[in-house]
Write an enzyme that holds these catalytic residues in place. Structure first.
Site, short mmCIF file in Angstrom:
data_model
loop_
_atom_site.label_atom_id
_atom_site.label_comp_id
_atom_site.label_asym_id
_atom_site.label_seq_id
_atom_site.Cartn_x
_atom_site.Cartn_y
_atom_site.Cartn_z
N ARG B 50 0.86 -1.19 0.00
CA ARG B 50 0.00 0.00 0.00
C ARG B 50 0.88 1.23 0.00
NH1 ARG B 50 -2.59 -1.90 5.14
NH2 ARG B 50 -3.63 -3.85 4.61
N ASP B 52 2.15 4.93 -0.14
CA ASP B 52 1.51 6.18 0.33
C ASP B 52 1.23 7.14 -0.81
OD1 ASP B 52 1.85 5.33 2.87
OD2 ASP B 52 3.53 6.68 3.33
N TYR B 110 12.71 -0.97 -1.67
CA TYR B 110 12.37 0.43 -1.91
C TYR B 110 13.65 1.21 -2.15
CZ TYR B 110 7.44 0.32 -0.48
OH TYR B 110 6.08 0.11 -0.40
N ARG B 197 10.51 6.08 5.02
CA ARG B 197 10.63 7.53 5.08
C ARG B 197 11.12 8.01 6.45
NH1 ARG B 197 4.92 9.27 3.00
NH2 ARG B 197 5.69 11.32 3.66
#
Lengths: 244, 244
Positions: B50, B52, B110, B197
């Site tokens: 999911r 962001d 990522y 993040r």
């Protein structure tokens, strides 16, 4: 009077090219207005290259004269503050009063990015032309050799009548494969209107076998735009560097 | 019933993330609607991650079941025809009926892109976070070592209460300099909400000397989000690959 040279990066997607046009948003106008807000006086902005609508730049060079005393680093920060984010001043420097971004340019380097795949890209969609046809890059490289050197490029411009002198010197024309991308790097002393895009469009026709390698020599000699391939889309083109 | 696995690339700038939300444009909804126009029946789309709002993907994976007989290559072409250009299906394949994009994922990779410069970028502006502070990447690399391995990452998520199990295993955390860019590559068996993040935001604080290298171990041990650095902006983050 100071003479300031700017190094400018921009995404051309939302602009009708570099050069000022009535009722159209251009890089030159947008940049000039931001500079004028900073130096608080009218300026005349000279660009090295009149990039077309949709064409990008990593290294456009421009200059303007001003009586402002703002130091270069502050100029960069202040101009970028007023510019939209698709245009960025990367450098500013005081140069000799005689410097002219356009007339003093010795050579310009453009890159054309072609994605040779049948599936498009989302992340890079504004910066490459997608072509799904099978392309023979060896043939394209062979054909490119005919374009290197000093030639009359009338066959490779869409506005031949507007230029008295259609002779240009291509110093370098490289074609490199990077994964599914084909990158064209062209350095010349100058370019006619749509010249890089017409060369790329013609080389694509060579790559797919529609134009024979040797024909490129004949197309060049014929000085007839109708013989060359189509003009490749603007979004694949980027002005990389201007040498002085 | 066929089970189709999709590989999806998207620019997240214009979307409120992957997951379906009322009155918000999401990747999941946009993709589902395009697929439904192609297969002519309602589908349930399962995504591996999911992502962001504002986060991008080069290799998001999703799956859906369908009675349609359209072969994979035609599915790709047809779905892309109905999708906006900031979303692209890069691959489609028939997989075992039991395959589930989310539950079967072994690890996810990522990448976070940081431009460490005081001047912004125009061409890459939607795909990196710009930080003008002087960053010591050696210190960041040292601090990153404390995060590698199996830990309770409560300090590195902004929605700790929504996850019963906050233990994750980071298999790889690389920090590489490429010119003025600093690239963070993180592979883990899974990620908590905002985890990458928050890790990047914390490592930036280490790089600028606001958090000591060894403190990262204490922050991890404290299981308290308030001790970690700020959440780095979404636009620098991209889901690169999901491994099964």
């Amino acid at each position: 009077m100071r003479n300031i040279r700017l190094l400018i990066e921009y995404e051309g997607t939302q602009y009708a090219g570099w050069q000022w046009q009535k009722n159209q948003k251009t890089i030159q106008e947008t940049l000039s207005k931001a500079v004028e807000r900073v130096v608080q006086e009218p300026v005349k902005m000279y660009g090295s290259s009149r990039t077309d609508s949709g064409v990008h730049a990593l290294g456009q060079v421009a200059n303007f004269k001003t009586t402002s005393a703002i130091p270069p680093e502050q100029l960069i920060r202040a101009i970028n503050f007023y510019l939209p984010h698709d245009i960025t001043v990367k450098d500013a420097a005081d140069v000799m009063e005689s410097f002219h971004a356009r007339y003093d340019a010795q050579s310009k380097i453009y890159r054309y990015t072609l994605l040779n795949d049948w599936i498009r890209t989302s992340l890079n969609r504004n910066f490459c032309h997608v072509c799904g046809l099978l392309l023979n890059t060896d043939k394209m490289l062979d054909a490119a050799q005919y374009l290197i050197g000093t030639h009359d490029f009338t066959s490779f411009t869409t506005r031949a009548l507007q230029e008295r002198n259609r002779i240009r010197t291509i110093k370098r024309l490289e074609i490199a494969k990077e994964g599914k991308y084909i990158l064209f790097t062209v350095e010349a002393d100058g370019f006619l209107y749509n010249m890089v895009r017409t060369m790329v469009g013609t080389l694509i026709e060579v790559g797919r076998g529609k134009i024979m390698t040797e024909n490129v020599r004949d197309i060049l000699a014929a000085r007839n735009r109708n013989l060359a391939g189509p003009t490749a889309p603007a979004k694949g083109l980027c002005l990389i560097e201007v040498k002085y």
